[in-house]
Design an enzyme around this catalytic site. Structure first.
Site, mmCIF file in Angstrom:
data_model
loop_
_atom_site.group_PDB
_atom_site.id
_atom_site.type_symbol
_atom_site.label_atom_id
_atom_site.label_comp_id
_atom_site.label_asym_id
_atom_site.label_seq_id
_atom_site.Cartn_x
_atom_site.Cartn_y
_atom_site.Cartn_z
ATOM 1 C CE LYS A 50 7.179 -10.202 -5.160
ATOM 2 N NZ LYS A 50 7.047 -9.366 -6.341
ATOM 3 C CG ASP A 79 -7.317 0.269 3.001
ATOM 4 O OD1 ASP A 79 -6.569 -0.256 2.151
ATOM 5 O OD2 ASP A 79 -6.883 0.949 3.958
ATOM 6 C CE LYS A 83 8.497 -5.944 0.935
ATOM 7 N NZ LYS A 83 7.046 -5.815 1.086
ATOM 8 C CE1 TYR A 128 9.990 1.875 -7.599
ATOM 9 C CE2 TYR A 128 8.040 2.906 -6.691
ATOM 10 C CZ TYR A 128 8.634 1.897 -7.419
ATOM 11 O OH TYR A 128 7.849 0.907 -7.966
ATOM 12 C CE LYS A 129 8.378 1.681 -11.532
ATOM 13 N NZ LYS A 129 8.320 0.427 -12.230
ATOM 14 C CB CYS A 154 9.313 -4.811 -4.644
ATOM 15 S SG CYS A 154 7.520 -4.819 -4.721
ATOM 16 N N GLY A 156 14.762 2.122 -4.998
ATOM 17 C CA GLY A 156 13.664 2.420 -4.075
ATOM 18 C C GLY A 156 12.432 1.607 -4.393
HETATM 19 N N1 LIG Z 1 3.398 -1.872 -4.974
HETATM 20 C C1 LIG Z 1 3.906 -2.789 -5.782
HETATM 21 O O1 LIG Z 1 4.247 -2.507 -6.917
HETATM 22 C C2 LIG Z 1 4.055 -4.225 -5.338
HETATM 23 C C3 LIG Z 1 4.448 -5.175 -6.298
HETATM 24 C C4 LIG Z 1 4.565 -6.500 -5.909
HETATM 25 C C5 LIG Z 1 4.301 -6.847 -4.589
HETATM 26 N N2 LIG Z 1 3.948 -5.904 -3.671
HETATM 27 C C6 LIG Z 1 3.632 -6.324 -2.311
HETATM 28 O O2 LIG Z 1 2.217 -6.244 -2.156
HETATM 29 C C7 LIG Z 1 1.894 -5.871 -0.803
HETATM 30 C C8 LIG Z 1 1.040 -4.623 -0.812
HETATM 31 O O3 LIG Z 1 1.802 -3.573 -1.347
HETATM 32 P P1 LIG Z 1 1.148 -2.187 -1.744
HETATM 33 O O4 LIG Z 1 2.195 -1.447 -2.482
HETATM 34 O O5 LIG Z 1 -0.175 -2.392 -2.367
HETATM 35 O O6 LIG Z 1 0.938 -1.542 -0.291
HETATM 36 P P2 LIG Z 1 0.038 -0.265 0.050
HETATM 37 O O7 LIG Z 1 0.625 0.301 1.290
HETATM 38 O O8 LIG Z 1 -0.114 0.585 -1.161
HETATM 39 O O9 LIG Z 1 -1.393 -0.881 0.349
HETATM 40 C C9 LIG Z 1 -1.682 -1.627 1.485
HETATM 41 C C10 LIG Z 1 -3.084 -1.237 1.925
HETATM 42 O O10 LIG Z 1 -3.483 -2.146 2.958
HETATM 43 C C11 LIG Z 1 -4.226 -1.395 3.912
HETATM 44 N N3 LIG Z 1 -4.263 -2.149 5.162
HETATM 45 C C12 LIG Z 1 -3.292 -2.313 6.079
HETATM 46 N N4 LIG Z 1 -3.715 -3.094 7.081
HETATM 47 C C13 LIG Z 1 -4.987 -3.443 6.780
HETATM 48 C C14 LIG Z 1 -5.956 -4.238 7.422
HETATM 49 N N5 LIG Z 1 -5.713 -4.865 8.571
HETATM 50 N N6 LIG Z 1 -7.167 -4.354 6.847
HETATM 51 C C15 LIG Z 1 -7.452 -3.734 5.676
HETATM 52 N N7 LIG Z 1 -6.568 -2.978 5.017
HETATM 53 C C16 LIG Z 1 -5.348 -2.833 5.568
HETATM 54 C C17 LIG Z 1 -3.506 -0.086 3.995
HETATM 55 O O11 LIG Z 1 -4.318 0.926 4.551
HETATM 56 C C18 LIG Z 1 -3.156 0.166 2.527
HETATM 57 O O12 LIG Z 1 -4.150 0.918 1.876
HETATM 58 C C19 LIG Z 1 3.229 -5.718 -0.089
HETATM 59 O O13 LIG Z 1 3.538 -6.923 0.542
HETATM 60 C C20 LIG Z 1 4.201 -5.441 -1.223
HETATM 61 O O14 LIG Z 1 5.502 -5.838 -0.887
HETATM 62 C C21 LIG Z 1 3.798 -4.599 -4.033
#
Ligand SMILES: NC(=O)c1ccc[n+]([C@@H]2O[C@H](COP(=O)([O-])OP(=O)(O)OC[C@H]3O[C@@H](n4cnc5c(N)ncnc54)[C@H](O)[C@@H]3O)[C@@H](O)[C@H]2O)c1
Length: 446
Positions: A222, A47, A279, A337-338, A276, A273
């Site tokens: 998806k 990260d 967006k 958000y939920k 996902c 909210g």
């Molecule tokens: N949160 C959910 O419930 C959920 C569910 C399904 C899909 N998604 C999708 O999954 C993806 C991630 O979502 P999330 O909620 O985990 O996001 P998040 O913001 O919680 O986590 C993303 C992480 O990636 C890190 N990051 C960013 N750029 C980076 C890089 N270049 N190198 C290393 N680390 C980096 C950030 O610091 C952050 O910690 C998104 O595309 C989201 O739409 C999320």
């Protein structure tokens, strides 16, 4: 179908000698890394945030997710899981799962900059025969038109011949992430049959059911799932507003309608909210010229309108109860958000609190799970929030709010107390009997 090179990777998956890197240690990346480590793989999470890396290396989950802290702690101490800021870990690995954020920009277009930055760094360290999996949500065509050419240009290698590439979208819901990860059927779409097969074998080590397809179909599937849910919630929200006018209770209407074997109406709420649902409909449609009117953007507009509806209901309730909006105190319960998550991303609480503050209302926010208060005064306890409040505004259905002791709460609040129940978790009869003016979303007001 597999050749000797790809057979070797599958063997590494089966005997757990394959080393895995997860890029992005957020709500998706951390459960991913912890579950693969727990399945016996050596896993490194990368990260860009030092505090997240430190937390993981100390065996602590930086996010609140049931069971995750224990899983991280166990696997860090077992020596299977660690975190780093350095992409050099990729050169020592055989597989990479990318789970960085892919938000919307301010024009509601996909912002793929985090993904592209990660790919550049991965490309510099990519070795022959690695499998790269994208699990971030992406717009249609991203794997074949952005990810594949970027990695090929950076490495001089050919996808499906020299390295493997697949899209494996994530379906977890925060609050239930570990169970969802294991139990929700997982779509696996490679850019070719070898990529699909290798990614499928990898995810079968953790997920109970894996469904193979191609990358482009997985991308659209998806987005189609979450857009379906957004549209369904918009329908429930529209129904709630109709029911308020018709003086019937939307919850009873939905309960009855859902006894039809082919009907499944979702629940209404103060807006949609999270990372996902608000967006993904934009991701699905951003390259297509949609006819007007179209159901997808209409649903988005309805869901985006809901915070306004809640504000209008609040102002009407204050006025009808003879409260002065210059002096009234609103206790907002829930900023996540939920329910039962700590995540405030795109929460409807944000526009609602912002508008209440702009109107000059004293607004106090209490959330037992989420740190965010969106500019409202932050209450440390429920009692602090409701003390001398004129109105309780329930925006999140945390389990802590489902059995509020209304008779005690009533004593702390100002006379003529109001409840605006935007999640329909309060017993209307009890609230009314105790002297509250109860306004439930989708229920005719008193
Ligand atoms: N949160 C959910 O419930 C959920 C569910 C399904 C899909 N998604 C999708 O999954 C993806 C991630 O979502 P999330 O909620 O985990 O996001 P998040 O913001 O919680 O986590 C993303 C992480 O990636 C890190 N990051 C960013 N750029 C980076 C890089 N270049 N190198 C290393 N680390 C980096 C950030 O610091 C952050 O910690 C998104 O595309 C989201 O739409 C999320």
């Amino acid at each position: 179908m597999l050749d000797a090179k790809s057979e070797k990777i599958v063997k590494g998956i089966c005997d757990r000698s394959l080393c895995l890197v997860v890029v992005g240690s957020g709500y998706v990346g951390l459960p991913t890394a912890a579950l693969f480590a727990d399945a016996g793989f050596q896993v490194v999470v990368i990260d860009v945030k030092q505090d997240l890396v430190n937390a993981v290396n100390n065996g602590v989950s930086p996010i609140k997710e049931p069971g995750l802290n224990e899983l991280i702690s166990y696997n860090v101490h077992a020596g299977r899981l660690k975190a780093t800021l350095s992409y050099e870990a990729i050169a020592r690995s055989d597989a990479v799962i990318i789970s960085v954020q892919t938000p919307l920009n301010k024009n509601r277009k996909p912002n793929l900059s985090y993904l592209m930055n990660a790919l550049k760094k991965i490309g510099k360290n990519l070795k022959k025969n690695m499998i790269i999996v994208v699990s971030s949500t992406i717009p249609p065509g991203t794997i074949n038109e952005r990810v594949k050419p970027t990695l090929e240009a950076l490495t001089g290698m050919k996808a499906e011949a020299d390295f493997y590439l697949a899209y494996v979208p994530e379906r977890i819901a925060p609050g239930n992430a570990l169970k969802d990860f294991v139990e929700s059927p997982r779509l696996v779409g490679g850019i070719g049959p070898k990529s699909t097969k290798i990614a499928s074998e990898l995810f079968k080590t953790v997920c109970k059911t894996v469904i193979e397809t191609d990358a482009s179909t997985a991308e659209v599937a998806k987005l189609a799932e979450n857009t379906y849910r957004d549209i369904n919630i918009a329908y429930a929200n529209q129904l709630a507003i109709i029911c308020e006018k018709l003086n019937v209770d939307v919850m009873e209407v939905i309960r009855l309608a859902n006894t039809h074997p082919r009907v499944n109406i979702h629940l209404p709420g103060p807006g949609v909210g999270g990372p996902c649902l608000p967006k993904d409909p934009y991701f699905l449609t951003h390259m297509s010229k949609l006819p007007r009117p179209n159901i997808i953007m209409t649903a988005r507009k309805i869901n985006d309108y809901m915070p306004n509806h809640i504000i209008k209901t609040t102002l009407k309730a204050l006025e009808k109860t003879g409260k002065n909006i210059k002096t009234a105190k609103i206790a907002v319960l829930g900023t996540a958000y939920k329910g039962n998550v700590d995540d405030p991303r795109l929460s409807p609480a944000q526009p609602i609190i912002k508008t209440l503050l702009n109107l000059g209302l004293k607004t106090v926010a209490y959330d037992p799970k989420c740190e965010e208060s969106f500019g409202a005064e932050k209450a440390e306890s429920l009692n602090d929030a409701i003390k001398k409040a004129d109105c309780i505004l329930i925006l999140t259905d945390h389990k802590e709010f489902e059995h509020l002791k209304l008779s005690e709460i009533r004593q702390y609040m100002n006379p003529n107390p109001i409840i605006i129940d935007a999640r329909r978790i309060i017993d209307k009869e009890e609230a009314t009997r105790l002297g509250f003016k109860y306004y439930g979303l989708g229920k005719h007001s008193p």
